[in-house]
Design a protein around this motif. Structure first.
Motif, PDB file in Angstrom:
ATOM      1  N   GLY A  20       0.824  -1.209   0.000  1.00 54.83           N
ATOM      2  CA  GLY A  20       0.000   0.000   0.000  1.00 54.83           C
ATOM      3  C   GLY A  20       0.851   1.248   0.000  1.00 54.83           C
ATOM      4  N   ARG A  21       0.207   2.377   0.185  1.00 52.40           N
ATOM      5  CA  ARG A  21       0.908   3.668   0.204  1.00 52.40           C
ATOM      6  C   ARG A  21       1.987   3.725   1.282  1.00 52.40           C
ATOM      7  N   ASP A  22       1.708   3.088   2.409  1.00 54.80           N
ATOM      8  CA  ASP A  22       2.618   3.165   3.556  1.00 54.80           C
ATOM      9  C   ASP A  22       3.387   1.866   3.791  1.00 54.80           C
ATOM     10  N   GLY A  23       3.546   1.057   2.767  1.00 54.93           N
ATOM     11  CA  GLY A  23       4.287  -0.191   2.920  1.00 54.93           C
ATOM     12  C   GLY A  23       3.370  -1.404   2.893  1.00 54.93           C
ATOM     13  N   LEU A  24       3.871  -2.490   3.442  1.00 60.25           N
ATOM     14  CA  LEU A  24       3.142  -3.751   3.413  1.00 60.25           C
ATOM     15  C   LEU A  24       1.941  -3.704   4.354  1.00 60.25           C
ATOM     16  N   GLU A  25       0.778  -4.062   3.814  1.00 58.69           N
ATOM     17  CA  GLU A  25      -0.461  -4.154   4.585  1.00 58.69           C
ATOM     18  C   GLU A  25      -0.947  -5.589   4.559  1.00 58.69           C
ATOM     19  N   VAL A  26      -1.507  -6.024   5.677  1.00 55.28           N
ATOM     20  CA  VAL A  26      -1.983  -7.393   5.826  1.00 55.28           C
ATOM     21  C   VAL A  26      -3.495  -7.381   6.043  1.00 55.28           C
ATOM     22  N   LEU A  27      -4.163  -8.335   5.416  1.00 56.18           N
ATOM     23  CA  LEU A  27      -5.607  -8.488   5.577  1.00 56.18           C
ATOM     24  C   LEU A  27      -5.899  -9.395   6.764  1.00 56.18           C
ATOM     25  N   LEU A  28      -6.684  -8.887   7.710  1.00 59.99           N
ATOM     26  CA  LEU A  28      -7.182  -9.710   8.807  1.00 59.99           C
ATOM     27  C   LEU A  28      -8.690  -9.816   8.690  1.00 59.99           C
ATOM     28  N   ALA A  67     -12.466 -13.790  -2.106  1.00 60.25           N
ATOM     29  CA  ALA A  67     -12.733 -13.541  -3.536  1.00 60.25           C
ATOM     30  C   ALA A  67     -11.664 -12.652  -4.181  1.00 60.25           C
ATOM     31  N   LEU A  68     -10.498 -12.545  -3.553  1.00 58.36           N
ATOM     32  CA  LEU A  68      -9.414 -11.748  -4.122  1.00 58.36           C
ATOM     33  C   LEU A  68      -8.560 -12.594  -5.064  1.00 58.36           C
ATOM     34  N   ALA A  69      -8.073 -11.960  -6.127  1.00 59.70           N
ATOM     35  CA  ALA A  69      -7.179 -12.635  -7.072  1.00 59.70           C
ATOM     36  C   ALA A  69      -5.733 -12.400  -6.643  1.00 59.70           C
ATOM     37  N   LEU A  70      -4.947 -13.449  -6.631  1.00 54.66           N
ATOM     38  CA  LEU A  70      -3.542 -13.362  -6.253  1.00 54.66           C
ATOM     39  C   LEU A  70      -2.702 -12.854  -7.417  1.00 54.66           C
ATOM     40  N   THR A  71      -1.735 -12.017  -7.109  1.00 56.94           N
ATOM     41  CA  THR A  71      -0.743 -11.635  -8.113  1.00 56.94           C
ATOM     42  C   THR A  71       0.531 -12.456  -7.945  1.00 56.94           C
ATOM     43  N   ARG A  72       0.814 -12.858  -6.708  1.00 56.00           N
ATOM     44  CA  ARG A  72       1.961 -13.715  -6.403  1.00 56.00           C
ATOM     45  C   ARG A  72       1.653 -14.566  -5.179  1.00 56.00           C
ATOM     46  N   VAL A  99      -1.770  -9.469  -3.294  1.00 57.12           N
ATOM     47  CA  VAL A  99      -2.901  -9.048  -4.116  1.00 57.12           C
ATOM     48  C   VAL A  99      -2.693  -7.589  -4.498  1.00 57.12           C
ATOM     49  N   ASP A 100      -3.443  -7.131  -5.488  1.00 55.09           N
ATOM     50  CA  ASP A 100      -3.343  -5.735  -5.922  1.00 55.09           C
ATOM     51  C   ASP A 100      -3.886  -4.787  -4.864  1.00 55.09           C
ATOM     52  N   ASP A 101      -3.264  -3.637  -4.753  1.00 52.94           N
ATOM     53  CA  ASP A 101      -3.726  -2.586  -3.864  1.00 52.94           C
ATOM     54  C   ASP A 101      -5.056  -2.036  -4.383  1.00 52.94           C
ATOM     55  N   GLY A 102      -5.935  -1.637  -3.479  1.00 55.66           N
ATOM     56  CA  GLY A 102      -7.156  -0.963  -3.883  1.00 55.66           C
ATOM     57  C   GLY A 102      -8.394  -1.825  -3.955  1.00 55.66           C
ATOM     58  N   ARG A 103      -8.278  -3.120  -3.758  1.00 51.27           N
ATOM     59  CA  ARG A 103      -9.459  -3.973  -3.812  1.00 51.27           C
ATOM     60  C   ARG A 103      -9.706  -4.579  -2.429  1.00 51.27           C
ATOM     61  N   ASP A 104     -10.939  -4.555  -1.990  1.00 49.23           N
ATOM     62  CA  ASP A 104     -11.300  -5.138  -0.707  1.00 49.23           C
ATOM     63  C   ASP A 104     -11.920  -6.511  -0.911  1.00 49.23           C
ATOM     64  N   PRO A 105     -11.866  -7.350   0.120  1.00 46.16           N
ATOM     65  CA  PRO A 105     -12.403  -8.704  -0.006  1.00 46.16           C
ATOM     66  C   PRO A 105     -13.926  -8.744   0.027  1.00 46.16           C
ATOM     67  N   ARG A 115     -10.056  -6.023   7.988  1.00 45.87           N
ATOM     68  CA  ARG A 115      -9.215  -4.844   8.149  1.00 45.87           C
ATOM     69  C   ARG A 115      -7.942  -5.042   7.329  1.00 45.87           C
ATOM     70  N   TRP A 116      -7.544  -4.006   6.619  1.00 42.42           N
ATOM     71  CA  TRP A 116      -6.201  -3.938   6.048  1.00 42.42           C
ATOM     72  C   TRP A 116      -5.366  -3.159   7.046  1.00 42.42           C
ATOM     73  N   LEU A 117      -4.336  -3.778   7.587  1.00 41.46           N
ATOM     74  CA  LEU A 117      -3.524  -3.134   8.612  1.00 41.46           C
ATOM     75  C   LEU A 117      -2.053  -3.149   8.220  1.00 41.46           C
ATOM     76  N   PRO A 118      -1.304  -2.114   8.634  1.00 42.14           N
ATOM     77  CA  PRO A 118       0.151  -2.199   8.474  1.00 42.14           C
ATOM     78  C   PRO A 118       0.648  -3.456   9.194  1.00 42.14           C
ATOM     79  N   LEU A 119       1.733  -3.996   8.723  1.00 45.16           N
ATOM     80  CA  LEU A 119       2.235  -5.265   9.244  1.00 45.16           C
ATOM     81  C   LEU A 119       2.357  -5.281  10.770  1.00 45.16           C
TER      82      LEU A 119
END
Length: 158
Positions: A20-28, A67-72, A99-105, A115-119
């Motif tokens: 994300g804008r501020d680095g790696l974000e993790v989905l919880l 329902a998110l598509a993986l990029t790697r 996954v790509d930035d900007g899409r929510d699950p 929640r998308w949270l900084p690591l």
């Protein structure tokens, strides 16, 4: 003499992340009422089906739960815990799905919020210690901010 405790590689744990804008974000994901561990914040995880390889189960579980598509997809580490009700040591293959930035699950019935949270915040929020440990591995693995660097060719699954 007691029989040995059976060991089964039967689970995948998948840290879904994005740059994300501020680095790696993790989905919880928060467990919904009426399911196991209601209210717990956790990563994607699930069982490996009999006809699946762990990496296939990781992709399927991300699709089913978000329902998110993986990029790697990266093979990160192994985890495990003792399932006392079954008398089994369950091993988990731990992956990181980018996954790509900007899409929510889109959530399934097991979860009622995300929640998308900084690591660092994700590490402090997740319910399971093994998930926190997985995030430590991922912080090291993706520390250059783009990929796995010198070990990309070994750990990148797809």
């Amino acid at each position: 003499m007691h029989d040995a405790v059976p060991v089964r590689v039967s689970i995948v744990d998948v840290v879904v992340a994005r740059f994300g804008r501020d680095g790696l974000e993790v989905l919880l994901l928060r467990r919904a009422a009426g399911v196991r561990c209601p209210g717990a914040w956790e990563i994607v995880h699930g069982r490996i089906e009999p006809d699946e390889r762990p990496e296939q189960a990781a992709v399927r579980e991300v699709r089913e739960e978000t329902a998110l598509a993986l990029t790697r997809l990266y093979n990160v580490t192994l985890g495990g815990f003792y399932l006392h009700h079954a008398g089994v040591l369950a091993l988990s293959c731990v992956f990181c799905a980018l996954v790509d930035d900007g899409r929510d699950p889109t959530l399934g019935v097991e979860h009622d919020a995300f929640r998308w949270l900084p690591l660092a915040a994700a590490r402090d929020t997740c319910a399971w210690p093994r998930e926190r440990e997985a995030m430590d591995h991922i912080a090291h693995l993706l520390r250059n901010g783009t990929d796995a660097g010198a070990v990309e060719d070994v750990l990148r699954v797809r």
